[in-house]
Write an enzyme that holds these catalytic residues in place. Sequence first.
Site, PDB file in Angstrom:
ATOM      1  N   ASP A   1       0.829  -1.203   0.000  1.00  0.00           N
ATOM      2  CA  ASP A   1       0.000   0.000   0.000  1.00  0.00           C
ATOM      3  C   ASP A   1       0.875   1.269   0.000  1.00  0.00           C
ATOM      4  O   ASP A   1       2.041   1.211   0.381  1.00  0.00           O
ATOM      5  CB  ASP A   1      -0.856  -0.042   1.276  1.00  0.00           C
ATOM      6  CG  ASP A   1      -1.801   1.118   1.404  1.00  0.00           C
ATOM      7  OD1 ASP A   1      -2.265   1.647   0.373  1.00  0.00           O
ATOM      8  OD2 ASP A   1      -2.099   1.497   2.556  1.00  0.00           O
TER       9      ASP A   1
ATOM     10  N   ASP B   1      -0.513   5.003   0.890  1.00  0.00           N
ATOM     11  CA  ASP B   1      -0.904   5.931   1.957  1.00  0.00           C
ATOM     12  C   ASP B   1      -0.858   5.245   3.321  1.00  0.00           C
ATOM     13  O   ASP B   1      -1.532   4.238   3.536  1.00  0.00           O
ATOM     14  CB  ASP B   1      -2.335   6.447   1.718  1.00  0.00           C
ATOM     15  CG  ASP B   1      -2.429   7.220   0.413  1.00  0.00           C
ATOM     16  OD1 ASP B   1      -1.399   7.717  -0.064  1.00  0.00           O
ATOM     17  OD2 ASP B   1      -3.548   7.305  -0.129  1.00  0.00           O
TER      18      ASP B   1
ATOM     19  N   ASP C   1      -2.491  -0.555   5.839  1.00  0.00           N
ATOM     20  CA  ASP C   1      -2.861  -0.047   7.167  1.00  0.00           C
ATOM     21  C   ASP C   1      -4.371  -0.092   7.396  1.00  0.00           C
ATOM     22  O   ASP C   1      -4.833   0.360   8.440  1.00  0.00           O
ATOM     23  CB  ASP C   1      -2.331   1.390   7.375  1.00  0.00           C
ATOM     24  CG  ASP C   1      -2.973   2.383   6.434  1.00  0.00           C
ATOM     25  OD1 ASP C   1      -3.215   2.021   5.262  1.00  0.00           O
ATOM     26  OD2 ASP C   1      -3.268   3.522   6.855  1.00  0.00           O
TER      27      ASP C   1
END
Lengths: 172, 172
Positions: free
Chosen positions: A7, A9, A129
């Site tokens: 990922d 961000d 996240d």
Amino acid sequence: MEKIAVDMDGVLADVYEQLFAMDEKDFGKRKTWDDVAGKSENETFPRIRDYLYKEGFFRTMKVINGSQPVIEKLNRAYDLYIVSGATEFPLSLSEKQTWLNEHFPFITWQQMVFCGSKQIIQADIMIDDHFKNLNFFKGRTSILFTQPHNAYEDNGRHRRVNNWQEIAEILL
Amino acid sequence: MEKIAVDMDGVLADVYEQLFAMDEKDFGKRKTWDDVAGKSENETFPRIRDYLYKEGFFRTMKVINGSQPVIEKLNRAYDLYIVSGATEFPLSLSEKQTWLNEHFPFITWQQMVFCGSKQIIQADIMIDDHFKNLNFFKGRTSILFTQPHNAYEDNGRHRRVNNWQEIAEILL
């Protein structure tokens, strides 16, 4: 070679640093980790939607500490893809690609995926996240990267890491 | 609900129409299907790299005949994603999203994937005009959409269709 989906961000790009700075500019006081931990980004930052739609938001994010050297090594050991939710914020598409080219120049265009839902992604390992992405992942290892919004949540299905050094220890 | 991954260029968006027009403008004569069938786009159009990098190339493509009503029905019957190679041509990212929003307004941002390699895509059905994408696909059904570049090639692994009506007959 195993596939790994990383990922952007909150894993490579420091979203909170950007949000803290913009929120401080608007409200005069910098929030702390304790102010924001355990709350969603939407709860924490009242003007977050404005920030995310603002030109430059995704282009000017700081790189998360320690990510570059580990990604460089992972890139040699795995079939690595950067998989980033981007289509919700149309400006972010080109900003994210330019950002990746600047900070991770060894990542080729073939390795970039900009999407909405990650339910169509198939890999052996996912680092993210957000539970909304990891919970649907069917590969062998899902790694939850600690960010304030997920700090006090745990469904026992993912391996939590707090920094890139821990990822290196698990995967390299 | 089964997942279906639908390509854009050469499946929803008429790349050849765009290339024919730009090539004719440069060389004064419109090429025919027979001129281009069985050859790669690179062999066929000497200035293709210039065209692909030109602002507006992806934004102004025509919609392939018959695709809209069939996609609308597939979108109700399947978990549908539009999966498009885009990161090779940075301008194409936002142009493709804007194009989809215009011509397929019922497709949400959650259903869009802009990538380089499609080897990270997992679905039950894939519709594409390139063997390089279909050959790596591990889902149950891979459908090859006829375009001049693939017209005389067949490796026996994919189901060939010549238009959207044939896709409707297979999938609806």
